[in-house]
Design an enzyme around this catalytic site. Sequence first.
Site, PDB file in Angstrom:
ATOM      1  N   SER A  35       0.779  -1.078  -0.172  1.00  0.00           N
ATOM      2  CA  SER A  35      -0.493  -0.398  -0.273  1.00  0.00           C
ATOM      3  C   SER A  35       0.442   1.217  -0.198  1.00  0.00           C
ATOM      4  O   SER A  35       2.039   1.089   0.738  1.00  0.00           O
ATOM      5  CB  SER A  35      -1.196   0.117   1.608  1.00  0.00           C
ATOM      6  OG  SER A  35      -1.628   0.869   1.483  1.00  0.00           O
TER       7      SER A  35
ATOM      8  N   TYR B 200      -2.095  -0.374  10.189  1.00  0.00           N
ATOM      9  CA  TYR B 200      -2.081  -0.639   8.691  1.00  0.00           C
ATOM     10  C   TYR B 200      -1.406  -0.653   7.951  1.00  0.00           C
ATOM     11  O   TYR B 200      -0.199  -0.960   7.296  1.00  0.00           O
ATOM     12  CB  TYR B 200      -3.314   0.098   8.233  1.00  0.00           C
ATOM     13  CG  TYR B 200      -3.393  -0.165   6.707  1.00  0.00           C
ATOM     14  CD1 TYR B 200      -4.132  -1.490   6.126  1.00  0.00           C
ATOM     15  CD2 TYR B 200      -3.649   0.447   5.651  1.00  0.00           C
ATOM     16  CE1 TYR B 200      -4.495  -1.628   4.858  1.00  0.00           C
ATOM     17  CE2 TYR B 200      -3.184   0.259   4.398  1.00  0.00           C
ATOM     18  CZ  TYR B 200      -4.024  -0.615   4.279  1.00  0.00           C
ATOM     19  OH  TYR B 200      -4.140  -1.330   3.058  1.00  0.00           O
TER      20      TYR B 200
HETATM   21  P1  NDP Z   1     -12.207  -5.303  -0.777  1.00  0.00           P
HETATM   22  O1  NDP Z   1     -12.297  -5.454   1.081  1.00  0.00           O
HETATM   23  O2  NDP Z   1     -13.070  -5.424  -1.479  1.00  0.00           O
HETATM   24  O3  NDP Z   1     -11.522  -6.943  -0.592  1.00  0.00           O
HETATM   25  C1  NDP Z   1     -10.240  -7.924   0.569  1.00  0.00           C
HETATM   26  C2  NDP Z   1     -10.392  -9.319   0.592  1.00  0.00           C
HETATM   27  O4  NDP Z   1      -9.787  -9.692   1.452  1.00  0.00           O
HETATM   28  C3  NDP Z   1     -11.600  -9.252   0.377  1.00  0.00           C
HETATM   29  O5  NDP Z   1     -11.981 -10.280  -1.157  1.00  0.00           O
HETATM   30  C4  NDP Z   1     -11.587 -10.617   1.400  1.00  0.00           C
HETATM   31  O6  NDP Z   1     -12.749 -11.443   1.203  1.00  0.00           O
HETATM   32  C5  NDP Z   1     -10.078 -10.742   1.826  1.00  0.00           C
HETATM   33  N1  NDP Z   1     -10.483 -11.201   2.993  1.00  0.00           N
HETATM   34  C6  NDP Z   1     -10.139 -10.049   4.449  1.00  0.00           C
HETATM   35  N2  NDP Z   1     -10.047 -11.134   5.432  1.00  0.00           N
HETATM   36  C7  NDP Z   1     -10.088 -12.276   5.049  1.00  0.00           C
HETATM   37  C8  NDP Z   1     -10.121 -13.288   5.890  1.00  0.00           C
HETATM   38  N3  NDP Z   1      -9.812 -13.093   7.218  1.00  0.00           N
HETATM   39  N4  NDP Z   1      -9.438 -14.207   4.976  1.00  0.00           N
HETATM   40  C9  NDP Z   1      -9.526 -14.781   3.967  1.00  0.00           C
HETATM   41  N5  NDP Z   1      -9.423 -13.096   3.164  1.00  0.00           N
HETATM   42  C10 NDP Z   1     -10.114 -11.928   3.614  1.00  0.00           C
HETATM   43  O7  NDP Z   1     -10.179  -4.607  -0.597  1.00  0.00           O
HETATM   44  P2  NDP Z   1      -9.218  -3.615  -1.598  1.00  0.00           P
HETATM   45  O8  NDP Z   1      -9.910  -5.138  -2.901  1.00  0.00           O
HETATM   46  O9  NDP Z   1      -9.331  -2.844  -1.229  1.00  0.00           O
HETATM   47  O10 NDP Z   1      -7.852  -4.804  -1.289  1.00  0.00           O
HETATM   48  C11 NDP Z   1      -7.485  -5.422  -1.356  1.00  0.00           C
HETATM   49  C12 NDP Z   1      -6.087  -5.563  -1.000  1.00  0.00           C
HETATM   50  O11 NDP Z   1      -5.511  -4.464  -1.321  1.00  0.00           O
HETATM   51  C13 NDP Z   1      -5.684  -5.693   0.430  1.00  0.00           C
HETATM   52  O12 NDP Z   1      -4.793  -5.771   0.683  1.00  0.00           O
HETATM   53  C14 NDP Z   1      -5.621  -4.012   0.753  1.00  0.00           C
HETATM   54  O13 NDP Z   1      -5.111  -3.199   1.894  1.00  0.00           O
HETATM   55  C15 NDP Z   1      -4.950  -3.391  -0.508  1.00  0.00           C
HETATM   56  N6  NDP Z   1      -4.932  -2.065  -0.937  1.00  0.00           N
HETATM   57  C16 NDP Z   1      -5.971  -1.518  -1.047  1.00  0.00           C
HETATM   58  C17 NDP Z   1      -6.337   0.105  -1.177  1.00  0.00           C
HETATM   59  C18 NDP Z   1      -7.250   0.521  -1.976  1.00  0.00           C
HETATM   60  O14 NDP Z   1      -7.153   1.594  -0.998  1.00  0.00           O
HETATM   61  N7  NDP Z   1      -8.835   0.336  -1.695  1.00  0.00           N
HETATM   62  C19 NDP Z   1      -5.061   0.743  -1.601  1.00  0.00           C
HETATM   63  C20 NDP Z   1      -3.325  -0.094  -1.065  1.00  0.00           C
HETATM   64  C21 NDP Z   1      -3.834  -1.542  -1.128  1.00  0.00           C
HETATM   65  P3  NDP Z   1     -13.972 -12.257   2.753  1.00  0.00           P
HETATM   66  O15 NDP Z   1     -14.468 -10.833   2.667  1.00  0.00           O
HETATM   67  O16 NDP Z   1     -14.994 -13.038   1.909  1.00  0.00           O
HETATM   68  O17 NDP Z   1     -13.278 -12.771   2.999  1.00  0.00           O
END
Ligand code: NDP
Length: 246
Positions: A143, A156
């Site tokens: 990130s 975070y």
């Molecule tokens: P989302 O919330 O859309 O996606 C997060 C994903 O992580 C979901 O598919 C969720 O699936 C999964 N997840 C969360 N907890 C668990 C768990 N305990 N076990 C398995 N799966 C899990 O957010 P993003 O797509 O934005 O995030 C994706 C990545 O990008 C993350 O690492 C985030 O930190 C990073 N990021 C995002 C930014 C943004 O602005 N959006 C900026 C910088 C980095 P489910 O709930 O079905 O388990």
Amino acid sequence: MKNNIEGKVVAITGASSGIGEATAVMLAAQGAKVVLAARRSNRLKALTDRIKAAGGEAVFVVIDIKLRNDLVRLVDLACQTYGRLDVIVNNAGISRLSRMDDLQVEEWDEMIDVNLKGTLYGIAAALPVFKRQGSGHVINILSTSGIKIVPLQGVYAGTKNAVRTLTEALRQESGGAYRVTGISPGFVNTELADHIKDEAAKTAIQEKIARIAISPDSIAGAVAYAISQPAHVDVGDIVIRPTMQD
Ligand code: NDP
């Protein structure tokens, strides 16, 4: 293999929404066999069906990234279904923003468990397969929070920078046996901020996302770029943020 993506077996954590979902769709459209993982089975099934309906190949498994053995099950599914694993995209992550002196210790633990330990478990599950095959590719989603440090994002950003550090160590240790890439998104329009409990922090972030965030497709494109390079080319570090982001 026309584009270095076609035919590759790619496991993606956090594939039920946002960046993971967009990455799955883009890679499958370019001929990758995608192995999808997250907790929400209905979302994973719908995505798998959508990819298959478009002529792609996909399977899914429900995992909780906090459980080491669940990552082993993900890698096993790839190997059992498609005979190998070429790439693991350690994408699942959560963001819980708050002041440090609010002592949201449970949220700190959760971010460490999902963002840091979950990524390590993905690496631990994939490396034995990559070593056996003599090839592979670890892609970790970091990130820009870890690049420009701001209030409320300390823990975070700390988890993301811990992953940044181990990503570079892993690259140096790989000895050319597998590739290692870190991708740092800025503000991306996903569900990530919807789960923030601190209402003030959540509103501030959501307003910013509405104003400047880029599409998850931009990050999926970076994942595809890293995978599509020839085997002797390792894309180490990519930062992608909205042009408007400070
Ligand atoms: P989302 O919330 O859309 O996606 C997060 C994903 O992580 C979901 O598919 C969720 O699936 C999964 N997840 C969360 N907890 C668990 C768990 N305990 N076990 C398995 N799966 C899990 O957010 P993003 O797509 O934005 O995030 C994706 C990545 O990008 C993350 O690492 C985030 O930190 C990073 N990021 C995002 C930014 C943004 O602005 N959006 C900026 C910088 C980095 P489910 O709930 O079905 O388990």
